[in-house]
Scaffold this active site. Sequence first.
Site, PDB file in Angstrom:
ATOM      1  N   GLU A   1     -18.585   7.732  24.405  1.00 15.26           N
ATOM      2  CA  GLU A   1     -18.157   6.860  25.501  1.00 15.26           C
ATOM      3  C   GLU A   1     -16.636   6.768  25.491  1.00 15.26           C
ATOM      4  O   GLU A   1     -15.991   6.990  24.475  1.00 15.26           O
ATOM      5  CB  GLU A   1     -18.736   5.456  25.333  1.00 15.26           C
ATOM      6  CG  GLU A   1     -20.244   5.391  25.361  1.00 15.26           C
ATOM      7  CD  GLU A   1     -20.734   3.965  25.181  1.00 15.26           C
ATOM      8  OE1 GLU A   1     -20.976   3.300  26.207  1.00 15.26           O
ATOM      9  OE2 GLU A   1     -20.857   3.526  24.021  1.00 15.26           O
TER      10      GLU A   1
ATOM     11  N   ASP B   1     -20.625   8.530  19.199  1.00 12.31           N
ATOM     12  CA  ASP B   1     -20.753   7.683  20.382  1.00 12.31           C
ATOM     13  C   ASP B   1     -19.813   8.218  21.457  1.00 12.31           C
ATOM     14  O   ASP B   1     -18.612   7.941  21.452  1.00 12.31           O
ATOM     15  CB  ASP B   1     -20.403   6.236  20.022  1.00 12.31           C
ATOM     16  CG  ASP B   1     -20.619   5.263  21.173  1.00 12.31           C
ATOM     17  OD1 ASP B   1     -20.801   5.717  22.320  1.00 12.31           O
ATOM     18  OD2 ASP B   1     -20.594   4.044  20.927  1.00 12.31           O
TER      19      ASP B   1
END
Length: 302
Positions: free
Chosen positions: A163, A161
């Site tokens: 982010e 992920d």
Amino acid sequence: MFTLIRSRVRTAALALSAVAALAFGTTGAAAAPAPAKQGPTSVAYIEVNNNSILNAGKYTLANGGGNAFDVAVIFAANINYDTSTKAAYLYFNENVQHVLDNAATEIRPLQEKGIKVVLSVLGNHQGAGFANFPSQQAASAFAKQMSDTVVKYGLDGIDFDDEYAEYGNNGTAQPNDSSFVHLVTALRANMPDKIISLYNIGPAASRLSYGGVDVSSKFDYAWNPYYGTWQVPGIALPKSKLSPAAVEIGRTSQSTAADLARRTVSEGYGVYLTYNLDGADRSADVSAFTRELYGSDAVYTP
């Protein structure tokens, strides 16, 4: 429909290097066969800062007794940055570490039901990310930290992920084209039979090919990161490995969840993504999509 990007909650934590407790062997627990279930693979991201990973095992199908969820994702470990060594390292906050250290009671019960347990790895505002390793060697070193964790705690795989890395912080580099390709290549070589999944967001997700090597096929799954929406991930995987649908349980309306599930089936996609399964009885929310995916309501057992 509207887009909901998940909120993240963090707490003060312990670094991986500071906590080496129990070794759980070289493989995950042997999964007991779950009752037969036909339909897409269902995934539950669980914020373990606030909720128990065991929630994924509390839902079964009224018709046949199969698991409502097939994959539980521990959300989340982090990729952090050591400013003295100028290197990325895998970091667990105290809540993630608790789940791992107590694998016998937190992870094995799910695996014994036939539910795969995957560890998500997320940026942590320190400049370290999957897309800015300075060399192939550095990428391979981080891949080894992840695969060693999978072995140590008997997990079923790793989820990426990209982010909150905040590329450039602490003097780190901006994303490059080779980094994620090297990382995924090394991770797949280290764990050929484990799950590698992609939360399809961030610089890494758009850098899947370099030097004639395309790592798309090395992923088992990829999914849409925007809750309450339909968006086919831009990765060259078969429909059976993609989730264009994404819902946040308790925030995405039941009608939208049902519509997205119905579309998943009608268009032949093989995965359905959910986020933020908490400890409340969410059987109404879960049933909204299990009726469309599997032809059955979901039953909650505390």
